[in-house]
Design an enzyme around this catalytic site. Structure first.
Site, PDB file in Angstrom:
ATOM      1  CB  SER A 103      49.430  39.437  44.535  1.00 49.39           C
ATOM      2  OG  SER A 103      47.963  40.105  44.654  1.00 49.39           O
ATOM      3  CG  ASP A 207      52.095  46.927  42.877  1.00 49.21           C
ATOM      4  OD1 ASP A 207      51.026  46.639  42.380  1.00 49.21           O
ATOM      5  OD2 ASP A 207      52.727  45.917  43.675  1.00 49.21           O
ATOM      6  CG  HIS A 237      50.454  43.744  41.385  1.00 54.37           C
ATOM      7  ND1 HIS A 237      50.438  43.528  42.334  1.00 54.37           N
ATOM      8  CD2 HIS A 237      49.233  42.386  41.253  1.00 54.37           C
ATOM      9  CE1 HIS A 237      50.231  42.651  43.654  1.00 54.37           C
ATOM     10  NE2 HIS A 237      49.300  42.434  42.519  1.00 54.37           N
TER      11      HIS A 237
END
EC number: 3.1.1.1
Length: 258
Positions: A103, A207, A237
């Site tokens: 991320s 996600d 995610h």
């Protein structure tokens, strides 16, 4: 920053402690966690990599894993500086250093690679775009609000450290910190053309935070001669600590061992 304004009760909870695992193959792997996350998100992957002989370091980004008070005193420069310092430290121990980030950690990985071009990198749900369109407004919202209670959020955990992190971080939206994340996202997009590292890009159809568009954008804009894109079907995610974490780890290990 006036350090005297910090609460004396701030500490790093156990699950958020940095991870260092000594390997035996002269290659180090720097793993970078995401926004409001901490090293526990990378623990499973770190241990899998270490079993394959890699020396693995998972630093804790400033303001993460401690308290919301501490989080609000950190910014994008602090986060990037910690990643660069960690890369230097691991480079002093290993002949070669590979980098993987989740991320925001993926965003930091891309920026780091645009500067130092390590041989191999992995972007895991790299957040150069986000499904939250209001992030573009955070430079303005943050002038008035530093945190906003997340309506409907009721995350509960049996682990006391995770419950604490839920209360301190995940129960709120953070316009000020999101502003800093947004800055990193824009920097990363501009610097993709400077990346020549061999790159593996991982993303998931499930996600809800980072759209698939982000993975394709990275793939199409880096200058790497060797690049691969793999899309997972089931994981959320936090790909390193979700339903397909075994396959995610195996994919990364195979990439690093090529």
């Amino acid at each position: 920053m006036n350090l005297l304004k910090f609460s004396t009760n701030i500490k790093t909870v156990e699950v958020s402690q940095p991870i260092f695992l000594e390997g035996n193959n002269a290659i180090g792997v720097l793993l970078i966690h995401g926004y409001t996350g901490s090293p526990h998100d990378m623990k499973f992957l770190a241990e899998k990599l270490n079993k394959e002989g890699f020396t693995v370091y998972v630093p804790r980004l400033p303001g993460h894993g401690t308290s919301s008070e501490d989080f609000l005193k950190s910014n994008h420069r602090d986060w990037l500086r910690r990643v660069i310092d960690s890369y230097f430290d691991l480079s002093g121990k290993c002949k070669e250093v590979y980098v993987a980030g989740l991320s925001m950690g993926g965003v930091l990985t891309l920026i780091l690679a645009s500067i130092f071009n390590p041989k191999k990198i992995v972007s895991i749900a790299g957040a150069i775009f986000t499904t939250e369109k209001k992030i573009a407004l955070t430079p303005y919202i943050s002038l008035f609000l530093k945190k906003i209670k997340r309506e409907g959020y009721n995350g509960t955990y049996e682990n006391k450290d995770l419950q604490y992190l839920s209360k301190e971080y995940w129960s709120y939206n953070w316009p000020l910190q999101a502003k800093y994340l947004y800055k990193l996202m824009k920097i990363a997009r501009k610097r993709l053309k400077y990346i020549n590292s061999d790159i593996l890009i991982l993303a998931s159809e499930k996600d809800m935070t980072v759209p698939l568009e982000a993975a394709h954008y990275i793939y199409n804009n880096v200058s790497s001669k060797s690049k691969e894109l793999k899309i997972f079907k089931k994981t959320g995610h936090v790909m390193t600590n979700d339903i397909e974490k075994e396959e995610v780890a195996e994919t990364i290990i195979e990439w690093f061992k090529k």
